[in-house]
Design a protein around this motif. Structure first.
Motif, PDB file in Angstrom:
ATOM      1  N   CYS A  53       0.819  -1.274   0.062  1.00 59.95           N
ATOM      2  CA  CYS A  53      -0.136   0.202  -0.082  1.00 59.95           C
ATOM      3  C   CYS A  53       0.754   1.286  -0.016  1.00 59.95           C
ATOM      4  CB  CYS A  53      -0.965   0.041   1.130  1.00 59.95           C
ATOM      5  SG  CYS A  53      -0.068   0.153   2.861  1.00 59.95           S
ATOM      6  N   ALA A  54       2.367   0.923   0.237  1.00 63.68           N
ATOM      7  CA  ALA A  54       3.059   2.428   0.175  1.00 63.68           C
ATOM      8  C   ALA A  54       2.266   3.446   1.097  1.00 63.68           C
ATOM      9  CB  ALA A  54       3.211   2.844  -1.234  1.00 63.68           C
ATOM     10  N   ASP A  55       2.371   4.760   0.717  1.00 61.57           N
ATOM     11  CA  ASP A  55       2.120   5.740   1.823  1.00 61.57           C
ATOM     12  C   ASP A  55       0.637   6.085   2.018  1.00 61.57           C
ATOM     13  OD1 ASP A  55       1.669   7.265  -0.432  1.00 61.57           O
ATOM     14  OD2 ASP A  55       3.165   8.706   0.047  1.00 61.57           O
ATOM     15  N   GLY A  56      -0.176   5.133   1.354  1.00 63.88           N
ATOM     16  CA  GLY A  56      -1.691   5.239   1.267  1.00 63.88           C
ATOM     17  C   GLY A  56      -2.347   6.185   0.263  1.00 63.88           C
ATOM     18  N   ILE A  57      -1.675   6.846  -0.678  1.00 56.62           N
ATOM     19  CA  ILE A  57      -2.070   7.570  -1.801  1.00 56.62           C
ATOM     20  C   ILE A  57      -1.568   7.104  -3.112  1.00 56.62           C
ATOM     21  CG2 ILE A  57      -1.860  10.116  -2.848  1.00 56.62           C
ATOM     22  CD1 ILE A  57      -1.044  10.970  -0.036  1.00 56.62           C
ATOM     23  N   PRO A  58      -2.311   6.791  -3.886  1.00 55.21           N
ATOM     24  CA  PRO A  58      -3.731   7.307  -3.983  1.00 55.21           C
ATOM     25  C   PRO A  58      -4.799   6.051  -3.442  1.00 55.21           C
ATOM     26  CG  PRO A  58      -3.346   6.618  -6.124  1.00 55.21           C
ATOM     27  CD  PRO A  58      -2.121   6.427  -5.416  1.00 55.21           C
ATOM     28  N   THR A  59      -4.494   5.040  -3.435  1.00 52.02           N
ATOM     29  CA  THR A  59      -5.455   3.775  -3.320  1.00 52.02           C
ATOM     30  C   THR A  59      -6.416   3.833  -2.066  1.00 52.02           C
ATOM     31  OG1 THR A  59      -4.151   2.649  -4.925  1.00 52.02           O
ATOM     32  CG2 THR A  59      -5.753   1.489  -3.582  1.00 52.02           C
ATOM     33  N   ALA A  60      -5.462   3.785  -0.853  1.00 51.68           N
ATOM     34  CA  ALA A  60      -6.265   3.824   0.290  1.00 51.68           C
ATOM     35  C   ALA A  60      -7.037   5.095   0.413  1.00 51.68           C
ATOM     36  CB  ALA A  60      -5.019   3.773   1.477  1.00 51.68           C
ATOM     37  N   ARG A  61      -6.429   6.205   0.317  1.00 52.16           N
ATOM     38  CA  ARG A  61      -7.384   7.595   0.453  1.00 52.16           C
ATOM     39  C   ARG A  61      -8.704   7.404  -0.266  1.00 52.16           C
ATOM     40  NH1 ARG A  61      -4.148  13.121  -0.171  1.00 52.16           N
ATOM     41  NH2 ARG A  61      -3.721  12.380   1.928  1.00 52.16           N
ATOM     42  N   PHE A  62      -8.456   6.913  -1.839  1.00 51.49           N
ATOM     43  CA  PHE A  62      -9.688   6.764  -2.551  1.00 51.49           C
ATOM     44  C   PHE A  62     -10.767   5.939  -1.974  1.00 51.49           C
ATOM     45  CE2 PHE A  62     -12.023   5.378  -6.142  1.00 51.49           C
ATOM     46  CZ  PHE A  62     -12.586   6.397  -6.850  1.00 51.49           C
ATOM     47  N   LEU A  63     -10.298   4.777  -1.732  1.00 51.50           N
ATOM     48  CA  LEU A  63     -11.160   3.402  -1.519  1.00 51.50           C
ATOM     49  C   LEU A  63     -11.774   3.738   0.153  1.00 51.50           C
ATOM     50  CD1 LEU A  63      -9.509   0.770  -3.349  1.00 51.50           C
ATOM     51  CD2 LEU A  63     -11.675   1.946  -3.821  1.00 51.50           C
ATOM     52  N   SER A  64     -10.883   4.206   0.830  1.00 51.22           N
ATOM     53  CA  SER A  64     -11.534   4.099   2.459  1.00 51.22           C
ATOM     54  C   SER A  64     -12.379   5.073   2.379  1.00 51.22           C
ATOM     55  CB  SER A  64     -10.257   4.498   3.322  1.00 51.22           C
ATOM     56  OG  SER A  64      -9.689   5.631   2.908  1.00 51.22           O
ATOM     57  N   GLN A  65     -12.744   5.976   1.594  1.00 51.41           N
ATOM     58  CA  GLN A  65     -13.849   6.934   1.666  1.00 51.41           C
ATOM     59  C   GLN A  65     -15.113   5.988   1.709  1.00 51.41           C
ATOM     60  OE1 GLN A  65     -13.530  10.527  -0.895  1.00 51.41           O
ATOM     61  NE2 GLN A  65     -11.440   9.843  -1.177  1.00 51.41           N
ATOM     62  N   GLN A  66     -15.240   4.998   0.975  1.00 47.91           N
ATOM     63  CA  GLN A  66     -16.537   4.244   0.615  1.00 47.91           C
ATOM     64  C   GLN A  66     -16.456   2.895   1.345  1.00 47.91           C
ATOM     65  OE1 GLN A  66     -18.191   4.182  -3.375  1.00 47.91           O
ATOM     66  NE2 GLN A  66     -16.003   5.251  -3.941  1.00 47.91           N
TER      67      GLN A  66
END
Length: 204
Positions: A53-66
């Motif tokens: 996941c590295a530093d969470g950007i962009p995947t975690a930031r995008f998907l954790s909203q939903q």
């Protein structure tokens, strides 16, 4: 050769938040397109695992909203950054090849440019594990090798950090996925510099 996983961990630790510069040198729209297409397919409150996941950007930031998101990474520094960048998501330090989850735990599993940091001999077993961790009808997004190569770069992106990669060719990856039981939804070459990777979208 030095332990490949130590090279990967120490390389990402050393890069810290400078890894974001590398991501931004790629096409950020790629990630947006891939993640948006996935999100449309997922049920409400879907459970998602990201490998690398590295530093969470962009995947975690995008998907954790939903969605209910869990990201794992070998690098403690990257996980520390991810927890700061995306406090609403869950993150753990882990070797993806040694993870253990009950069967049918996730609706989607994502591995963008991360499987190829594992020695290629470990990758078929991880692909089988991914299949088991997915619920029926679940999705996988991943980017893997386009051609066969294993090696290191002692000055990755002129950062001074060493990095290790190991991958086979696209046809072999496709045979591994299909042989494991996945249905291929989409596959294409993703150019990068003088080479590139292969993008796969799959369904259990």
């Amino acid at each position: 050769m030095e332990d490949p996983k130590r090279i990967v961990q120490e390389g990402y630790d050393q890069l810290s938040n400078r890894y974001r510069t590398h991501y931004e040198q790629l096409s950020p729209d790629r990630y947006s397109d891939w993640l948006t297409a996935l999100a449309i397919r997922l049920p409400v409150k879907a459970s998602i695992l990201e490998l690398g996941c590295a530093d969470g950007i962009p995947t975690a930031r995008f998907l954790s909203q939903q969605f209910d998101y869990l990201g794992v990474d070998l690098s403690p520094v990257q996980i520390q950054q991810a927890r700061i960048n995306v406090p609403q998501a869950r993150f753990e330090i882990a070797d993806m090849a040694r993870l253990s989850f009950p069967g049918c735990s996730f609706d989607a599993i994502i591995a963008l440019y991360s499987l190829i940091h594992l020695p290629v001999a470990e990758q078929p077993d991880l692909i089988k594990n991914i299949y088991q961790w997915l619920r029926p009808g679940g999705y996988v997004l991943c980017t893997v090798g386009a051609s066969e190569w294993t090696g290191t770069d002692s000055n990755w992106n002129q950062s001074g950090a060493s990095m290790y990669w190991s991958h086979t060719d696209a046809a072999t990856y496709q045979s591994w996925f299909i042989g494991t039981g996945f249905t291929l939804l989409e596959s294409y070459f993703v150019a990068e510099g003088n080479g590139g990777h292969t993008y796969f979208s799959l369904m259990k």
